[in-house]
Design a protein around this motif. Structure first.
Motif, PDB file in Angstrom:
ATOM      1  N   ARG A  82      10.882   2.752  -0.269  1.00 23.37           N
ATOM      2  CA  ARG A  82      11.351   4.074  -0.698  1.00 23.37           C
ATOM      3  C   ARG A  82      11.494   4.051  -2.210  1.00 23.37           C
ATOM      4  NH1 ARG A  82      16.782   3.166   2.177  1.00 23.37           N
ATOM      5  NH2 ARG A  82      17.795   1.730   0.769  1.00 23.37           N
ATOM      6  N   LEU A  83      11.573   5.232  -2.798  1.00 22.26           N
ATOM      7  CA  LEU A  83      11.816   5.333  -4.231  1.00 22.26           C
ATOM      8  C   LEU A  83      13.318   5.306  -4.453  1.00 22.26           C
ATOM      9  CD1 LEU A  83       9.249   8.072  -5.282  1.00 22.26           C
ATOM     10  CD2 LEU A  83       9.107   5.618  -5.656  1.00 22.26           C
ATOM     11  N   LYS A 107       0.829  -1.201   0.000  1.00 23.03           N
ATOM     12  CA  LYS A 107       0.000   0.000   0.000  1.00 23.03           C
ATOM     13  C   LYS A 107       0.869   1.260   0.000  1.00 23.03           C
ATOM     14  CE  LYS A 107      -4.012  -1.907   2.451  1.00 23.03           C
ATOM     15  NZ  LYS A 107      -4.777  -1.803   3.717  1.00 23.03           N
ATOM     16  N   ALA A 108       1.933   1.264   0.789  1.00 18.74           N
ATOM     17  CA  ALA A 108       2.836   2.416   0.838  1.00 18.74           C
ATOM     18  C   ALA A 108       3.530   2.612  -0.506  1.00 18.74           C
ATOM     19  CB  ALA A 108       3.867   2.235   1.953  1.00 18.74           C
ATOM     20  N   ALA A 109       3.916   1.515  -1.141  1.00 20.19           N
ATOM     21  CA  ALA A 109       4.571   1.592  -2.447  1.00 20.19           C
ATOM     22  C   ALA A 109       3.618   2.186  -3.479  1.00 20.19           C
ATOM     23  CB  ALA A 109       5.036   0.206  -2.882  1.00 20.19           C
ATOM     24  N   ARG A 110       2.363   1.737  -3.463  1.00 20.15           N
ATOM     25  CA  ARG A 110       1.382   2.300  -4.386  1.00 20.15           C
ATOM     26  C   ARG A 110       1.216   3.785  -4.152  1.00 20.15           C
ATOM     27  NH1 ARG A 110      -3.505   1.817  -4.502  1.00 20.15           N
ATOM     28  NH2 ARG A 110      -4.101   0.720  -2.613  1.00 20.15           N
ATOM     29  N   SER A 111       1.200   4.184  -2.893  1.00 20.26           N
ATOM     30  CA  SER A 111       1.039   5.589  -2.548  1.00 20.26           C
ATOM     31  C   SER A 111       2.226   6.420  -3.053  1.00 20.26           C
ATOM     32  CB  SER A 111       0.899   5.729  -1.030  1.00 20.26           C
ATOM     33  OG  SER A 111       0.737   7.081  -0.685  1.00 20.26           O
ATOM     34  N   ALA A 150       8.809  -0.010 -11.317  1.00 20.45           N
ATOM     35  CA  ALA A 150       8.389   1.389 -11.327  1.00 20.45           C
ATOM     36  C   ALA A 150       9.275   2.281 -10.465  1.00 20.45           C
ATOM     37  CB  ALA A 150       6.944   1.490 -10.864  1.00 20.45           C
ATOM     38  N   GLY A 151      10.224   1.676  -9.741  1.00 17.30           N
ATOM     39  CA  GLY A 151      11.168   2.476  -8.968  1.00 17.30           C
ATOM     40  C   GLY A 151      11.098   2.346  -7.462  1.00 17.30           C
ATOM     41  N   VAL A 152      10.291   1.425  -6.959  1.00 19.83           N
ATOM     42  CA  VAL A 152      10.176   1.228  -5.514  1.00 19.83           C
ATOM     43  C   VAL A 152      11.235   0.244  -5.032  1.00 19.83           C
ATOM     44  CG1 VAL A 152       8.697   0.260  -3.685  1.00 19.83           C
ATOM     45  CG2 VAL A 152       7.712   1.738  -5.444  1.00 19.83           C
ATOM     46  N   LYS A 198      16.787   6.159  -6.272  1.00 20.83           N
ATOM     47  CA  LYS A 198      17.318   7.297  -7.017  1.00 20.83           C
ATOM     48  C   LYS A 198      17.402   6.899  -8.478  1.00 20.83           C
ATOM     49  CE  LYS A 198      20.162   9.514  -3.538  1.00 20.83           C
ATOM     50  NZ  LYS A 198      21.516   9.943  -3.182  1.00 20.83           N
ATOM     51  N   GLY A 199      16.910   7.765  -9.335  1.00 20.16           N
ATOM     52  CA  GLY A 199      16.965   7.481 -10.764  1.00 20.16           C
ATOM     53  C   GLY A 199      16.087   6.340 -11.202  1.00 20.16           C
ATOM     54  N   GLY A 200      15.167   5.900 -10.334  1.00 22.39           N
ATOM     55  CA  GLY A 200      14.271   4.796 -10.672  1.00 22.39           C
ATOM     56  C   GLY A 200      13.366   5.179 -11.822  1.00 22.39           C
ATOM     57  N   GLY A 201      13.015   4.201 -12.609  1.00 24.12           N
ATOM     58  CA  GLY A 201      12.158   4.451 -13.761  1.00 24.12           C
ATOM     59  C   GLY A 201      10.711   4.563 -13.372  1.00 24.12           C
ATOM     60  N   ILE A 202      10.345   5.606 -12.688  1.00 20.62           N
ATOM     61  CA  ILE A 202       8.992   5.752 -12.188  1.00 20.62           C
ATOM     62  C   ILE A 202       8.027   5.994 -13.337  1.00 20.62           C
ATOM     63  CG2 ILE A 202       7.456   7.092 -10.707  1.00 20.62           C
ATOM     64  CD1 ILE A 202       9.874   7.674  -8.945  1.00 20.62           C
ATOM     65  N   ASP A 203       7.022   5.154 -13.370  1.00 18.74           N
ATOM     66  CA  ASP A 203       5.958   5.254 -14.362  1.00 18.74           C
ATOM     67  C   ASP A 203       4.676   5.494 -13.584  1.00 18.74           C
ATOM     68  OD1 ASP A 203       3.981   4.886 -16.233  1.00 18.74           O
ATOM     69  OD2 ASP A 203       4.593   2.872 -16.814  1.00 18.74           O
TER      70      ASP A 203
END
Length: 89
Positions: free
Chosen positions: A78-79, A12-16, A63-65, A81-86
């Protein structure tokens, strides 16, 4: 290699962090939204079939988590650094 234990709260935290809905996670993981709703209705370790949890975790990681294991300081996310957040939807 052992499989990381992930809790429902971490998912849930990752989705948030990603601003993803359950529908977004379903789309990215290939797991149905009703299954995600059912899994997230519980507390504790992520339940269901091992393949289901693995697909959810892999989609969030892609997605970068980064999932942080319980190591005395508490499990978390946590996210990267430089993660490919989509952002999903």
């Amino acid at each position: 290699m052992s499989i990381l234990k992930v809790s429902v709260r971490q998912v849930k935290a990752a989705r948030s962090l990603l601003a993803w809905s359950q529908a977004d996670l379903a789309s990215h993981s290939g797991i149905s939204e009703p299954t995600i709703k059912r899994l997230e209705a519980a507390d504790g370790d992520l339940g269901g079939r091992s393949g289901t949890g693995q697909k959810l975790v892999e989609a969030l990681e892609k997605a970068g988590v980064a999932f942080i294991p319980e190591n005395g300081g508490g499990a978390g996310v946590r996210l990267r650094k430089g993660g490919g957040i989509d952002s999903g939807g």
